[in-house]
Motif scaffolding. Structure first.
Motif, PDB file in Angstrom:
ATOM      1  N   ALA A  32      31.549  25.174   6.042  1.00 46.07           N
ATOM      2  CA  ALA A  32      30.826  24.450   4.993  1.00 46.07           C
ATOM      3  C   ALA A  32      31.750  24.020   3.857  1.00 46.07           C
ATOM      4  CB  ALA A  32      29.679  25.308   4.448  1.00 46.07           C
ATOM      5  N   ALA A  33      32.691  24.856   3.480  1.00 47.25           N
ATOM      6  CA  ALA A  33      33.550  24.556   2.334  1.00 47.25           C
ATOM      7  C   ALA A  33      34.504  23.400   2.589  1.00 47.25           C
ATOM      8  CB  ALA A  33      34.343  25.801   1.935  1.00 47.25           C
ATOM      9  N   THR A  34      34.980  23.262   3.830  1.00 50.66           N
ATOM     10  CA  THR A  34      36.011  22.262   4.118  1.00 50.66           C
ATOM     11  C   THR A  34      35.567  21.173   5.078  1.00 50.66           C
ATOM     12  OG1 THR A  34      36.906  23.462   6.017  1.00 50.66           O
ATOM     13  CG2 THR A  34      37.786  24.033   3.835  1.00 50.66           C
ATOM     14  N   GLY A  35      34.518  21.439   5.846  1.00 52.08           N
ATOM     15  CA  GLY A  35      34.089  20.496   6.871  1.00 52.08           C
ATOM     16  C   GLY A  35      34.922  20.582   8.127  1.00 52.08           C
ATOM     17  N   GLY A  36      35.868  21.519   8.147  1.00 51.11           N
ATOM     18  CA  GLY A  36      36.728  21.683   9.315  1.00 51.11           C
ATOM     19  C   GLY A  36      35.998  22.354  10.469  1.00 51.11           C
ATOM     20  N   ALA A  37      36.280  21.894  11.672  1.00 47.86           N
ATOM     21  CA  ALA A  37      35.648  22.442  12.873  1.00 47.86           C
ATOM     22  C   ALA A  37      36.067  23.895  13.088  1.00 47.86           C
ATOM     23  CB  ALA A  37      36.033  21.607  14.084  1.00 47.86           C
ATOM     24  N   LEU A  38      35.151  24.688  13.639  1.00 42.54           N
ATOM     25  CA  LEU A  38      35.439  26.081  13.964  1.00 42.54           C
ATOM     26  C   LEU A  38      35.297  26.299  15.462  1.00 42.54           C
ATOM     27  CD1 LEU A  38      33.579  27.923  11.071  1.00 42.54           C
ATOM     28  CD2 LEU A  38      36.043  27.748  11.404  1.00 42.54           C
ATOM     29  N   GLY A  39      36.380  26.651  16.109  1.00 35.09           N
ATOM     30  CA  GLY A  39      36.355  26.976  17.526  1.00 35.09           C
ATOM     31  C   GLY A  39      36.075  28.441  17.744  1.00 35.09           C
ATOM     32  N   ASN A  40      35.598  28.780  18.922  1.00 35.96           N
ATOM     33  CA  ASN A  40      35.295  30.162  19.326  1.00 35.96           C
ATOM     34  C   ASN A  40      34.192  30.817  18.518  1.00 35.96           C
ATOM     35  OD1 ASN A  40      37.162  30.332  21.495  1.00 35.96           O
ATOM     36  ND2 ASN A  40      38.794  30.464  19.975  1.00 35.96           N
ATOM     37  N   VAL A  41      33.267  30.013  17.996  1.00 37.15           N
ATOM     38  CA  VAL A  41      32.068  30.550  17.350  1.00 37.15           C
ATOM     39  C   VAL A  41      31.072  30.864  18.460  1.00 37.15           C
ATOM     40  CG1 VAL A  41      30.149  30.071  15.783  1.00 37.15           C
ATOM     41  CG2 VAL A  41      32.447  29.212  15.262  1.00 37.15           C
ATOM     42  N   ARG A  42      30.471  32.034  18.413  1.00 32.14           N
ATOM     43  CA  ARG A  42      29.487  32.442  19.417  1.00 32.14           C
ATOM     44  C   ARG A  42      28.126  31.860  19.042  1.00 32.14           C
ATOM     45  NH1 ARG A  42      30.132  36.244  22.945  1.00 32.14           N
ATOM     46  NH2 ARG A  42      31.831  37.129  21.732  1.00 32.14           N
ATOM     47  N   VAL A  43      27.583  30.989  19.898  1.00 26.49           N
ATOM     48  CA  VAL A  43      26.260  30.391  19.696  1.00 26.49           C
ATOM     49  C   VAL A  43      25.352  30.958  20.769  1.00 26.49           C
ATOM     50  CG1 VAL A  43      24.931  28.251  19.608  1.00 26.49           C
ATOM     51  CG2 VAL A  43      27.305  28.273  18.792  1.00 26.49           C
ATOM     52  N   SER A  44      24.255  31.584  20.340  1.00 23.73           N
ATOM     53  CA  SER A  44      23.374  32.245  21.304  1.00 23.73           C
ATOM     54  C   SER A  44      21.922  31.908  21.030  1.00 23.73           C
ATOM     55  CB  SER A  44      23.571  33.759  21.240  1.00 23.73           C
ATOM     56  OG  SER A  44      23.266  34.253  19.952  1.00 23.73           O
ATOM     57  N   LEU A  45      21.096  32.111  22.052  1.00 29.64           N
ATOM     58  CA  LEU A  45      19.651  31.978  21.922  1.00 29.64           C
ATOM     59  C   LEU A  45      19.101  33.359  21.624  1.00 29.64           C
ATOM     60  CD1 LEU A  45      18.781  29.722  24.991  1.00 29.64           C
ATOM     61  CD2 LEU A  45      19.075  29.038  22.622  1.00 29.64           C
ATOM     62  N   GLU A  46      18.420  33.509  20.503  1.00 28.80           N
ATOM     63  CA  GLU A  46      17.856  34.815  20.152  1.00 28.80           C
ATOM     64  C   GLU A  46      16.892  35.277  21.232  1.00 28.80           C
ATOM     65  OE1 GLU A  46      16.097  34.844  16.260  1.00 28.80           O
ATOM     66  OE2 GLU A  46      18.025  35.295  15.351  1.00 28.80           O
ATOM     67  N   GLY A  47      16.945  36.544  21.554  1.00 30.52           N
ATOM     68  CA  GLY A  47      16.035  37.118  22.537  1.00 30.52           C
ATOM     69  C   GLY A  47      16.472  36.899  23.971  1.00 30.52           C
ATOM     70  N   SER A  48      17.677  36.394  24.184  1.00 27.78           N
ATOM     71  CA  SER A  48      18.173  36.207  25.547  1.00 27.78           C
ATOM     72  C   SER A  48      19.661  36.541  25.589  1.00 27.78           C
ATOM     73  CB  SER A  48      17.949  34.768  26.025  1.00 27.78           C
ATOM     74  OG  SER A  48      18.973  33.925  25.563  1.00 27.78           O
ATOM     75  N   ALA A  49      20.195  36.581  26.774  1.00 30.79           N
ATOM     76  CA  ALA A  49      21.621  36.834  26.951  1.00 30.79           C
ATOM     77  C   ALA A  49      22.421  35.531  26.986  1.00 30.79           C
ATOM     78  CB  ALA A  49      21.853  37.621  28.243  1.00 30.79           C
ATOM     79  N   ARG A  50      21.751  34.385  26.819  1.00 28.84           N
ATOM     80  CA  ARG A  50      22.411  33.078  26.873  1.00 28.84           C
ATOM     81  C   ARG A  50      23.277  32.870  25.646  1.00 28.84           C
ATOM     82  NH1 ARG A  50      20.151  28.747  29.401  1.00 28.84           N
ATOM     83  NH2 ARG A  50      22.230  27.968  29.016  1.00 28.84           N
ATOM     84  N   GLU A  51      24.560  32.560  25.870  1.00 30.33           N
ATOM     85  CA  GLU A  51      25.457  32.266  24.768  1.00 30.33           C
ATOM     86  C   GLU A  51      26.643  31.446  25.263  1.00 30.33           C
ATOM     87  OE1 GLU A  51      26.461  36.180  23.371  1.00 30.33           O
ATOM     88  OE2 GLU A  51      28.280  36.206  24.561  1.00 30.33           O
ATOM     89  N   VAL A  52      27.228  30.696  24.340  1.00 32.96           N
ATOM     90  CA  VAL A  52      28.425  29.908  24.622  1.00 32.96           C
ATOM     91  C   VAL A  52      29.350  30.043  23.418  1.00 32.96           C
ATOM     92  CG1 VAL A  52      27.273  28.226  26.123  1.00 32.96           C
ATOM     93  CG2 VAL A  52      27.449  27.781  23.676  1.00 32.96           C
ATOM     94  N   LEU A  53      30.609  29.677  23.614  1.00 29.69           N
ATOM     95  CA  LEU A  53      31.570  29.604  22.518  1.00 29.69           C
ATOM     96  C   LEU A  53      31.843  28.136  22.223  1.00 29.69           C
ATOM     97  CD1 LEU A  53      34.154  32.338  23.541  1.00 29.69           C
ATOM     98  CD2 LEU A  53      32.362  32.507  21.812  1.00 29.69           C
ATOM     99  N   THR A  54      32.029  27.811  20.945  1.00 25.38           N
ATOM    100  CA  THR A  54      32.375  26.447  20.593  1.00 25.38           C
ATOM    101  C   THR A  54      33.791  26.133  21.044  1.00 25.38           C
ATOM    102  OG1 THR A  54      33.148  27.098  18.393  1.00 25.38           O
ATOM    103  CG2 THR A  54      30.846  26.404  18.579  1.00 25.38           C
ATOM    104  N   ASP A  55      34.045  24.845  21.294  1.00 23.59           N
ATOM    105  CA  ASP A  55      35.401  24.427  21.653  1.00 23.59           C
ATOM    106  C   ASP A  55      36.213  24.218  20.369  1.00 23.59           C
ATOM    107  OD1 ASP A  55      34.655  21.916  20.625  1.00 23.59           O
ATOM    108  OD2 ASP A  55      34.443  21.011  22.602  1.00 23.59           O
ATOM    109  N   ASP A  56      37.441  23.738  20.487  1.00 25.91           N
ATOM    110  CA  ASP A  56      38.303  23.558  19.315  1.00 25.91           C
ATOM    111  C   ASP A  56      37.747  22.558  18.300  1.00 25.91           C
ATOM    112  OD1 ASP A  56      40.090  25.408  20.303  1.00 25.91           O
ATOM    113  OD2 ASP A  56      41.436  23.904  21.171  1.00 25.91           O
ATOM    114  N   ALA A  57      36.869  21.657  18.742  1.00 28.23           N
ATOM    115  CA  ALA A  57      36.241  20.684  17.846  1.00 28.23           C
ATOM    116  C   ALA A  57      34.945  21.223  17.244  1.00 28.23           C
ATOM    117  CB  ALA A  57      35.966  19.383  18.597  1.00 28.23           C
ATOM    118  N   GLY A  58      34.605  22.484  17.535  1.00 28.38           N
ATOM    119  CA  GLY A  58      33.381  23.091  17.018  1.00 28.38           C
ATOM    120  C   GLY A  58      32.140  22.742  17.812  1.00 28.38           C
ATOM    121  N   ALA A  59      32.297  22.022  18.936  1.00 29.99           N
ATOM    122  CA  ALA A  59      31.148  21.570  19.728  1.00 29.99           C
ATOM    123  C   ALA A  59      30.667  22.654  20.690  1.00 29.99           C
ATOM    124  CB  ALA A  59      31.521  20.319  20.512  1.00 29.99           C
TER     125      ALA A  59
END
Length: 90
Positions: A32-59
């Motif tokens: 938020a402070a810089t607008g820079g992409a964050l890679g390797n952020v864990r994105v998950s669906l609450e209540g499930s085991a489904r999760e992915v990591l963001t790529d180097d572009a934050g996608a």
């Protein structure tokens, strides 16, 4: 397009967290402070085991998600966790 900004002390932003097509959620996570992409952020669906990591572009992309409202959780060491509700179309 949904945009979720965390409280002042939080440093992650979920951008474009949206249901792009039936069963698909995609978006980008930036600092938020810089607008820079964050890679390797864990994105998950609450209540499930489904999760992915963001790529180097934050996608990220989750596929095969059931229709209806789901809660996304983004977590990264040293940053506050972000949570957003997204509705996946049928």
């Amino acid at each position: 397009m949904l945009r979720f900004l965390l409280p002042a002390l939080a440093l992650l932003t979920l951008l474009r967290a949206q249901a792009a097509a039936p069963g698909v959620i995609e978006g980008r996570i930036v600092q938020a402070a810089t607008g820079g992409a964050l890679g390797n952020v864990r994105v998950s669906l609450e209540g499930s085991a489904r999760e992915v990591l963001t790529d180097d572009a934050g996608a990220y992309r989750l596929t095969g998600v059931a229709a209806g409202p789901v809660r996304l959780r983004a977590s990264y060491v040293g940053f506050a966790t972000a949570v957003e509700t997204v509705t996946v179309p049928a």
